[in-house]
Scaffold this motif. Structure first.
Motif, PDB file in Angstrom:
ATOM      1  N   TRP A 106      37.861  39.138  43.389  1.00 45.96           N
ATOM      2  CA  TRP A 106      37.553  40.554  43.598  1.00 45.96           C
ATOM      3  C   TRP A 106      37.788  41.366  42.325  1.00 45.96           C
ATOM      4  CZ3 TRP A 106      40.768  44.971  43.713  1.00 45.96           C
ATOM      5  CH2 TRP A 106      40.181  46.119  44.237  1.00 45.96           C
ATOM      6  N   LEU A 107      38.873  41.082  41.632  1.00 47.10           N
ATOM      7  CA  LEU A 107      39.150  41.777  40.371  1.00 47.10           C
ATOM      8  C   LEU A 107      38.007  41.581  39.370  1.00 47.10           C
ATOM      9  CD1 LEU A 107      42.937  40.923  39.833  1.00 47.10           C
ATOM     10  CD2 LEU A 107      41.982  43.153  40.433  1.00 47.10           C
ATOM     11  N   ASN A 108      37.419  40.387  39.418  1.00 43.21           N
ATOM     12  CA  ASN A 108      36.342  40.074  38.484  1.00 43.21           C
ATOM     13  C   ASN A 108      35.009  40.704  38.890  1.00 43.21           C
ATOM     14  OD1 ASN A 108      34.121  37.434  38.048  1.00 43.21           O
ATOM     15  ND2 ASN A 108      34.929  38.558  36.301  1.00 43.21           N
ATOM     16  N   VAL A 109      34.590  40.469  40.129  1.00 46.54           N
ATOM     17  CA  VAL A 109      33.236  40.864  40.518  1.00 46.54           C
ATOM     18  C   VAL A 109      33.140  42.329  40.947  1.00 46.54           C
ATOM     19  CG1 VAL A 109      32.651  38.511  41.187  1.00 46.54           C
ATOM     20  CG2 VAL A 109      33.549  40.074  42.916  1.00 46.54           C
ATOM     21  N   LYS A 110      34.216  42.894  41.459  1.00 47.67           N
ATOM     22  CA  LYS A 110      34.168  44.274  41.945  1.00 47.67           C
ATOM     23  C   LYS A 110      34.706  45.288  40.930  1.00 47.67           C
ATOM     24  CE  LYS A 110      32.428  43.284  45.968  1.00 47.67           C
ATOM     25  NZ  LYS A 110      31.021  43.676  46.289  1.00 47.67           N
ATOM     26  N   LEU A 111      35.736  44.896  40.193  1.00 53.74           N
ATOM     27  CA  LEU A 111      36.322  45.814  39.214  1.00 53.74           C
ATOM     28  C   LEU A 111      35.842  45.539  37.797  1.00 53.74           C
ATOM     29  CD1 LEU A 111      40.015  46.200  40.445  1.00 53.74           C
ATOM     30  CD2 LEU A 111      37.974  47.500  41.091  1.00 53.74           C
ATOM     31  N   GLY A 112      35.091  44.457  37.605  1.00 51.18           N
ATOM     32  CA  GLY A 112      34.528  44.168  36.295  1.00 51.18           C
ATOM     33  C   GLY A 112      35.515  43.651  35.278  1.00 51.18           C
ATOM     34  N   ILE A 113      36.672  43.166  35.729  1.00 52.37           N
ATOM     35  CA  ILE A 113      37.660  42.602  34.802  1.00 52.37           C
ATOM     36  C   ILE A 113      37.229  41.185  34.419  1.00 52.37           C
ATOM     37  CG2 ILE A 113      40.085  41.941  34.510  1.00 52.37           C
ATOM     38  CD1 ILE A 113      40.807  44.090  36.552  1.00 52.37           C
ATOM     39  N   MET A 114      37.307  40.848  33.163  1.00 49.13           N
ATOM     40  CA  MET A 114      36.908  39.524  32.689  1.00 49.13           C
ATOM     41  C   MET A 114      37.608  38.438  33.503  1.00 49.13           C
ATOM     42  SD  MET A 114      37.112  38.043  28.796  1.00 49.13           S
ATOM     43  CE  MET A 114      38.909  37.934  28.836  1.00 49.13           C
ATOM     44  N   ASP A 115      36.863  37.367  33.823  1.00 47.17           N
ATOM     45  CA  ASP A 115      37.372  36.340  34.733  1.00 47.17           C
ATOM     46  C   ASP A 115      38.718  35.764  34.290  1.00 47.17           C
ATOM     47  OD1 ASP A 115      36.284  35.073  32.534  1.00 47.17           O
ATOM     48  OD2 ASP A 115      34.681  34.077  33.635  1.00 47.17           O
ATOM     49  N   LEU A 116      38.829  35.413  33.016  1.00 47.05           N
ATOM     50  CA  LEU A 116      40.083  34.834  32.531  1.00 47.05           C
ATOM     51  C   LEU A 116      41.233  35.832  32.652  1.00 47.05           C
ATOM     52  CD1 LEU A 116      41.536  32.474  31.167  1.00 47.05           C
ATOM     53  CD2 LEU A 116      40.852  33.427  28.959  1.00 47.05           C
ATOM     54  N   LEU A 117      40.980  37.078  32.283  1.00 44.86           N
ATOM     55  CA  LEU A 117      42.021  38.105  32.353  1.00 44.86           C
ATOM     56  C   LEU A 117      42.416  38.390  33.798  1.00 44.86           C
ATOM     57  CD1 LEU A 117      43.833  40.145  30.988  1.00 44.86           C
ATOM     58  CD2 LEU A 117      41.908  41.750  30.927  1.00 44.86           C
ATOM     59  N   ALA A 118      41.432  38.403  34.696  1.00 42.56           N
ATOM     60  CA  ALA A 118      41.724  38.634  36.119  1.00 42.56           C
ATOM     61  C   ALA A 118      42.665  37.563  36.659  1.00 42.56           C
ATOM     62  CB  ALA A 118      40.419  38.656  36.920  1.00 42.56           C
ATOM     63  N   SER A 119      42.419  36.323  36.277  1.00 36.00           N
ATOM     64  CA  SER A 119      43.276  35.228  36.758  1.00 36.00           C
ATOM     65  C   SER A 119      44.673  35.310  36.135  1.00 36.00           C
ATOM     66  CB  SER A 119      42.630  33.878  36.453  1.00 36.00           C
ATOM     67  OG  SER A 119      42.566  33.628  35.058  1.00 36.00           O
ATOM     68  N   ILE A 120      44.754  35.721  34.881  1.00 38.09           N
ATOM     69  CA  ILE A 120      46.066  35.872  34.230  1.00 38.09           C
ATOM     70  C   ILE A 120      46.861  36.984  34.908  1.00 38.09           C
ATOM     71  CG2 ILE A 120      47.214  36.578  32.101  1.00 38.09           C
ATOM     72  CD1 ILE A 120      44.988  35.174  30.557  1.00 38.09           C
ATOM     73  N   LEU A 121      46.194  38.095  35.240  1.00 33.00           N
ATOM     74  CA  LEU A 121      46.866  39.189  35.922  1.00 33.00           C
ATOM     75  C   LEU A 121      47.418  38.738  37.274  1.00 33.00           C
ATOM     76  CD1 LEU A 121      44.393  42.128  35.173  1.00 33.00           C
ATOM     77  CD2 LEU A 121      46.686  41.819  34.228  1.00 33.00           C
ATOM     78  N   MET A 122      46.607  37.967  38.019  1.00 36.97           N
ATOM     79  CA  MET A 122      47.048  37.498  39.331  1.00 36.97           C
ATOM     80  C   MET A 122      48.171  36.488  39.197  1.00 36.97           C
ATOM     81  SD  MET A 122      46.385  38.262  42.387  1.00 36.97           S
ATOM     82  CE  MET A 122      47.413  37.770  43.758  1.00 36.97           C
ATOM     83  N   MET A 123      48.075  35.609  38.225  1.00 35.14           N
ATOM     84  CA  MET A 123      49.128  34.617  37.993  1.00 35.14           C
ATOM     85  C   MET A 123      50.447  35.310  37.659  1.00 35.14           C
ATOM     86  SD  MET A 123      49.359  31.739  34.975  1.00 35.14           S
ATOM     87  CE  MET A 123      49.462  33.035  33.726  1.00 35.14           C
TER      88      MET A 123
END
Length: 295
Positions: free
Chosen positions: A78-95
Motif C-alpha cells: 500500500w505504501l508503494n502503490v497508493k502513496l507512491g513511495i519507492m518499493d525498496l524504501l517502503a519495505s525498509i520503512l515497514m521493516m
C-alpha cells in the motif's frame, strides 16, 4: 556430519523453504525488492510465542501469525502503490517499524517456549522421536504450501498477479487492478514468511528479536541456488526448485560449520552465506562458458 546434524539442517531447510517461497513471490513474480521479510519473520515468531505462552492453541497462534504478517506485507504494498513511495524504501520503512512492534508484542527481547506445547509436540506420534518428527511435519507443511501456491497461480487471479509482475503497463491495459495485485501478492508473500517464523519459534523453543536478521539474504540465497541448479519455466517446477534450493543451502551451511578441517565457526555464518550466494550467481555464467568451450 552426524545424523542429528543432518536432520537439524533438513528441519531448518524446510522452515526456510517457506521463507524462500515468500521471497520468490515478491522478488521473482512481482519484481518487488521486499525487505519487510526481515521484520515479518520475527513478527511471526513473536506472535506465535506470545499466544502459546499465554496458554493459547499453537494452531491458532500460527494462523494469527500468518494473518498479522500478511497485513504487514499488504501495508508495504500500500505504501508503494497508493502513496507512491519507492518499493525498496517502503519495505525498509515497514521493516524498521516492525522492529519496535515486535519488541512491543514480546514485551522484551524474547519469549521462551521450553515447557509449552507447540504444533510439533501436539501432533507428535508416541513412536517417533522429536528430532525425526519435526522435519517430517515441516515437510508436510511445505508440501501443502507448495500445492496451494501452484493451484492459486494457475487461477485467473494468480495469472493476473504474474502478469502484473511481468509487464505492469500491459496488465493495466488488460483491465487488471495492478495495485490490488501488488498488495495481495505482498500479503501472500509475507504470510508465508510469517508461517516460517512461527514454525521456527516453535521448533527452536522461543522467539527472539534478532531471529529475523538476514532472513532476506537466506530467502534470496535459496531462490538463486534452486533456480541455478534446476532451471525451469513451468511454475510447478520453479516452486520445487525454490524448496530444494533452501534445503541445499542449509545443508551447505551445516556442512561448512560442522567440518573441523575448514575451521569455520558460528560467527562465520554470514561469510559462508555471502560466498554461497556469490557462487550461485556466477554458476549460470560458468555453465555458459563451459558449453561455449565444448561447442
Amino acid at each position: 556430519m552426524s545424523l542429528f546434524s543432518s536432520l537439524g539442517a533438513l528441519e531448518l531447510g524446510f522452515i526456510y523453504s517457506l521463507v524462500a517461497l515468500g521471497v520468490f513471490i515478491s522478488f521473482r513474480i512481482l519484481r518487488f525488492p521486499d525487505l519487510t521479510v526481515d521484520g515479518t519473520f520475527a513478527t511471526g515468531g513473536a506472535i506465535a510465542a506470545l499466544v502459546i505462552s499465554m496458554g493459547g492453541s499453537p494452531f491458532l497462534a500460527t494462523a494469527l501469525a500468518m494473518l498479522v504478517c500478511a497485513f504487514a506485507g499488504m501495508i508495504t504494498g500500500w505504501l508503494n502503490v497508493k502513496l507512491g513511495i519507492m518499493d525498496l524504501l517502503a519495505s525498509i520503512l515497514m521493516m524498521t517499524a516492525l522492529y519496535s512492534i515486535n519488541l512491543r508484542i514480546m514485551d522484551g527481547p524474547n519469549i521462551p517456549l521450553i515447557t509449552n506445547d507447540t504444533v510439533f509436540s501436539v501432533l507428535q506420534p508416541a513412536f517417533i522421536d522429536d528430532y525425526i518428527w519435526r522435519p517430517v511435519l515441516l515437510l508436510l507443511v511445505v508440501i501443502i504450501a507448495k500445492f496451494l501456491l501452484d493451484r492459486y497461480f494457475a487461477t485467473q487471479s494468480g495469472l493476473a498477479m504474474r502478469s502484473t509482475g511481468s509487464n505492469l503497463r500491459m496488465a493495466r491495459a488488460q483491465g487488471i487492478s495492478t495495485d490490488r495485485m501488488v498488495m495481495l501478492g505482498m500479503a501472500i508473500s509475507n504470510a508465508l514468511v510469517g508461517l516460517g517464523g512461527a514454525m521456527f519459534a516453535q521448533s527452536q523453543g522461543g522467539s527472539d528479536i534478532s531471529m529475523g536478521i538476514g532472513t532476506i539474504v537466506i530467502g534470496l540465497a535459496a531462490v538463486i541456488v534452486g533456480q541455478s541448479i534446476i532451471p525451469a519455466r513451468k511454475f510447478v517446477y520453479v516452486t520445487l526448485a525454490v524448496i530444494i534450493g533452501a534445503v541445499i543451502y542449509r545443508f551447505f551451511i551445516a556442512l561448512a560449520l560442522n567440518s573441523d578441517f575448514i575451521g569455520l565457526e558460528a560467527q562465520d555464518l554470514n561469510l559462508v552465506t555471502a560466498l554461497l550466494v556469490t557462487f550461485a550467481l556466477i554458476l549460470p555464467k560458468l555453465n555458459k562458458m563451459l558449453k561455449a568451450r565444448k561447442g
